[in-house]
Design a protein around this motif. Structure first.
Motif, mmCIF file in Angstrom:
data_model
loop_
_atom_site.group_PDB
_atom_site.id
_atom_site.type_symbol
_atom_site.label_atom_id
_atom_site.label_comp_id
_atom_site.label_asym_id
_atom_site.label_seq_id
_atom_site.Cartn_x
_atom_site.Cartn_y
_atom_site.Cartn_z
ATOM 1 N N ALA A 412 -79.887 -37.557 -9.565
ATOM 2 C CA ALA A 412 -80.177 -36.640 -8.472
ATOM 3 C C ALA A 412 -78.929 -35.890 -8.026
ATOM 4 O O ALA A 412 -78.965 -34.671 -7.809
ATOM 5 N N VAL A 413 -77.803 -36.586 -7.896
ATOM 6 C CA VAL A 413 -76.554 -35.928 -7.503
ATOM 7 C C VAL A 413 -76.141 -34.901 -8.554
ATOM 8 O O VAL A 413 -75.725 -33.785 -8.218
ATOM 9 N N ASP A 414 -76.276 -35.249 -9.815
ATOM 10 C CA ASP A 414 -75.906 -34.316 -10.879
ATOM 11 C C ASP A 414 -76.785 -33.068 -10.838
ATOM 12 O O ASP A 414 -76.303 -31.942 -11.020
ATOM 13 N N ALA A 420 -76.348 -25.854 -7.578
ATOM 14 C CA ALA A 420 -75.461 -24.985 -6.808
ATOM 15 C C ALA A 420 -74.770 -23.944 -7.683
ATOM 16 O O ALA A 420 -74.290 -22.923 -7.172
ATOM 17 N N GLY A 421 -74.726 -24.186 -8.972
ATOM 18 C CA GLY A 421 -74.104 -23.238 -9.884
ATOM 19 C C GLY A 421 -75.050 -22.193 -10.435
ATOM 20 O O GLY A 421 -74.634 -21.339 -11.222
ATOM 21 N N THR A 422 -76.324 -22.233 -10.031
ATOM 22 C CA THR A 422 -77.286 -21.243 -10.516
ATOM 23 C C THR A 422 -77.102 -19.911 -9.774
ATOM 24 O O THR A 422 -76.449 -19.844 -8.724
ATOM 25 N N ARG A 423 -77.714 -18.877 -10.296
ATOM 26 C CA ARG A 423 -77.601 -17.549 -9.680
ATOM 27 C C ARG A 423 -78.178 -17.528 -8.266
ATOM 28 O O ARG A 423 -77.812 -16.681 -7.451
ATOM 29 N N ALA A 424 -79.077 -18.459 -7.969
ATOM 30 C CA ALA A 424 -79.675 -18.500 -6.634
ATOM 31 C C ALA A 424 -78.629 -18.692 -5.554
ATOM 32 O O ALA A 424 -78.815 -18.263 -4.399
ATOM 33 N N TYR A 425 -77.512 -19.341 -5.892
ATOM 34 C CA TYR A 425 -76.448 -19.611 -4.924
ATOM 35 C C TYR A 425 -75.254 -18.667 -5.090
ATOM 36 O O TYR A 425 -74.182 -18.923 -4.524
ATOM 37 N N ASP A 436 -65.376 -33.032 -5.158
ATOM 38 C CA ASP A 436 -64.657 -31.784 -5.382
ATOM 39 C C ASP A 436 -64.723 -31.299 -6.822
ATOM 40 O O ASP A 436 -64.033 -30.336 -7.193
ATOM 41 N N ARG A 437 -65.556 -31.958 -7.648
ATOM 42 C CA ARG A 437 -65.770 -31.539 -9.029
ATOM 43 C C ARG A 437 -66.981 -32.282 -9.573
ATOM 44 O O ARG A 437 -67.466 -33.241 -8.955
ATOM 45 N N ARG A 438 -67.485 -31.831 -10.695
ATOM 46 C CA ARG A 438 -68.570 -32.563 -11.350
ATOM 47 C C ARG A 438 -68.077 -33.946 -11.747
ATOM 48 O O ARG A 438 -66.907 -34.131 -12.122
ATOM 49 N N ALA A 444 -69.683 -40.985 -10.224
ATOM 50 C CA ALA A 444 -70.878 -40.706 -9.426
ATOM 51 C C ALA A 444 -71.353 -41.965 -8.713
ATOM 52 O O ALA A 444 -71.783 -41.919 -7.550
ATOM 53 N N GLY A 445 -71.263 -43.110 -9.385
ATOM 54 C CA GLY A 445 -71.648 -44.365 -8.753
ATOM 55 C C GLY A 445 -70.795 -44.660 -7.530
ATOM 56 O O GLY A 445 -71.304 -45.097 -6.490
ATOM 57 N N THR A 446 -69.487 -44.412 -7.647
ATOM 58 C CA THR A 446 -68.589 -44.617 -6.508
ATOM 59 C C THR A 446 -68.945 -43.677 -5.371
ATOM 60 O O THR A 446 -68.990 -44.085 -4.198
ATOM 61 N N PHE A 447 -69.187 -42.417 -5.701
ATOM 62 C CA PHE A 447 -69.572 -41.424 -4.685
ATOM 63 C C PHE A 447 -70.856 -41.859 -3.970
ATOM 64 O O PHE A 447 -70.967 -41.766 -2.738
ATOM 65 N N ILE A 448 -71.826 -42.350 -4.707
ATOM 66 C CA ILE A 448 -73.111 -42.757 -4.132
ATOM 67 C C ILE A 448 -72.946 -43.970 -3.226
ATOM 68 O O ILE A 448 -73.530 -44.024 -2.138
ATOM 69 N N ARG A 449 -72.148 -44.943 -3.638
ATOM 70 C CA ARG A 449 -71.936 -46.117 -2.785
ATOM 71 C C ARG A 449 -71.278 -45.726 -1.457
ATOM 72 O O ARG A 449 -71.602 -46.271 -0.410
ATOM 73 N N ARG A 450 -70.362 -44.765 -1.519
ATOM 74 C CA ARG A 450 -69.676 -44.330 -0.305
ATOM 75 C C ARG A 450 -70.549 -43.430 0.561
ATOM 76 O O ARG A 450 -70.385 -43.395 1.786
#
Length: 519
Positions: A412-414, A420-425, A436-438, A444-450
């Motif tokens: 889901a995070v990915d 956000a990188g599509t033309r819609a944005y 601050d980056r892909r 991603a697991g660390t980001f999700i836990r936090r």
């Protein structure tokens, strides 16, 4: 609708019915009983909340958690979320959590309710509950096969959505997600404008829809700022509620029955305080064992929310519109799934748990997308740490305990970062902020836990069914006790893929019918 006042009526020794808790379920069952001519006492621990700007103005709901209309509960820390404490807002006011939430009205997927029936809640399949969902609604689009009109709860889409709400819909479409007209239709997979409990720029909570029109009825007595302490019994029948208001304790009887609608935390708490629960737990607390029901407080479920994926904005966002969101998307992390399992919504500003805000630069113009899991697998529990009224309670959802939940959230995070990188944005996205980056999978697991937080969808702690953990039967009667029903999120056996306000309102509507049919 002109804001009313709550009439001050003398408390009588007995009523036909007592409803404890004035949230989504309690307001609905109260209204239907009053309309049927029953004499009803409604007990609410919090104040009326009528005329409070933070409640009425949709954009100001974010100020309500931890305020005077919130119980201030926390989820207990766990290793899967790096030992953090997560706040769990629960409404303490007429309207309950419908008065402090983000105004979202969703009922999930039809398969959610078929799963209830498969779990032992006979008569709760989607075909059975749809008429009650329709009965709740006053949908701006009018009545359809799936939507209701003329009901107590007004439901509208934004009349002037923020461009970020538009961008989320278009961005999801660019990644192959269907764009749908109504997420409360035949299927909830897709991107759409949000269904909101609001009208004329004001919140339309359960108190406003169900209670305000009948506050002047002589067969309704409402006690606000009144705390239920425990229940009274004669043999196997529940006959009274002991409660305290302004320092004065009273015991009030109900000849027709008592309905508990205090929510997934305080309904099991009141049952345990009254001697109903797991015998070992009750003895540990020094409470009498009136009835052994080991499922009380078990089966706790909630949807984990990642708060949030933040992006740098090319320009200022402007004033907050609606509830600060305005649209939503449900999609599948695997095309072979029978229904959508993850969800995302726009946030008109930055949004981050402290563990993320401390690690990333979120200065300047920032917008965010919240994403989370709507088909969560993890189960937790609630237990009292004290046998005294208002004592401490441990609430453990066990977020991320199941590896499948983490796997889905990584996907889901990915997806959100790719969107956000599509033309819609193109007019908004200037770069990643938090993260601050892909991210790779481990990062991603660390980001999700936090960043793991909650959608505020606590449920399941007095589940309906027939298995050893069941607390109520399919007609919402507490097993082994006469004259006592539950009409709130605690009876939900399997968490649906949606915000819980709509299903709990439906439960309240059904509870009223069950009571009236039994008279």
């Amino acid at each position: 609708m002109t804001a009313p006042t709550v009439p001050l009526r003398p408390l009588r020794p007995s009523y036909d019915h007592i409803v404890v808790g004035a949230g989504s379920g309690g307001a609905a069952v109260t209204r239907r009983l009053v309309d049927a001519g029953a004499d009803v006492l409604l007990i609410e621990a919090g104040p009326s909340g009528i005329g409070v700007a933070d409640i009425e103005e949709p954009a100001r709901w974010v100020a309500l958690p931890r305020g005077p209309y919130d119980w201030g509960y926390d989820y207990a820390p766990g290793p899967q979320i790096d030992g953090r404490v997560i706040g769990i807002p629960r409404g303490r006011v007429l309207g309950g959590s419908s008065a402090i939430n983000a105004l979202m009205w969703y009922r999930g997927h039809p398969l959610d309710y078929d799963a209830w029936e498969a779990d032992g809640a006979e008569g709760w399949a989607f075909r059975d509950v749809l008429p009650y969902f329709k009965r709740c609604e006053d949908w701006e689009g009018g009545e359809t096969a799936y939507r209701g009109a003329g009901g107590p709860l007004r439901i509208e889409r934004s009349h002037d959505p923020h461009p970020l709400a538009d961008a989320l819909i278009a961005g999801a479409g660019a990644l192959g997600v269907p764009i749908i007209e109504d997420p409360n239709g035949r299927d909830n997979e897709g991107a759409a404008y949000a269904n909101l409990n609001m009208s004329g720029g004001r919140r339309w909570c359960s108190a406003r829809g169900y209670l305000w029109p009948v506050l002047d009825r002589l067969n309704l007595t409402v006690l606000t700022d009144c705390q239920a302490l425990d229940l009274g019994f004669e043999g196997s029948r529940c006959v009274s509620v002991r409660h305290v208001r302004n320092g004065t304790t009273a015991e009030t009887r109900a000849s027709g029955g008592i309905v508990l609608a205090l929510g997934a935390i305080d309904t099991p708490r009141l049952l345990m305080m009254s001697g109903i629960g797991d015998p070992g737990e009750l003895k540990r607390l020094g409470l009498p064992v009136r009835l052994g029901l080991p499922g009380v407080g078990q089966n706790l479920q909630d949807h984990p929310l990642i708060r949030a994926v933040n992006f740098r904005s090319k320009r200022p966002l402007g004033p907050v519109r609606d509830n600060g969101g305005g649209s939503m998307v449900n999609w599948k992390t695997d095309a072979g799934l029978p229904q959508a399992n993850v969800h995302a919504f726009p946030i008109q500003g930055l949004s981050a748990e402290d563990a993320l805000a401390d690690r990333y630069d979120l200065s300047g113009d920032v917008f965010a997308v919240g994403t989370g899991l709507m088909r969560s697998r993890s189960r937790g529990y609630l237990r009292l740490l004290s046998g005294k009224p208002g004592g401490a309670v441990e609430i453990q959802p066990n977020f991320l305990a199941e590896q499948g939940d983490m796997d889905d959230l990584v996907a889901a995070v990915d997806f959100v970062m790719e969107m956000a990188g599509t033309r819609a944005y193109a007019d908004w996205f200037e770069g990643f902020a938090a993260p601050d980056r892909r991210l790779g999978r481990s990062e991603a697991g660390t980001f999700i836990r936090r960043g793991c937080s909650t959608f505020f969808h606590s449920c399941g702690t007095c589940k309906m069914g027939k298995d050893p953990l069941a607390v109520v039967d399919a007609r919402l009667r507490v097993l082994g006790i006469e004259g006592l029903r539950i009409a709130d999120a605690s009876v939900i056996p399997v968490i649906p893929s949606c915000n819980t306000h709509a299903p709990v309102t439906m439960i309240g509507e059904r509870a009223a019918d069950f009571i009236l049919e039994s008279r």
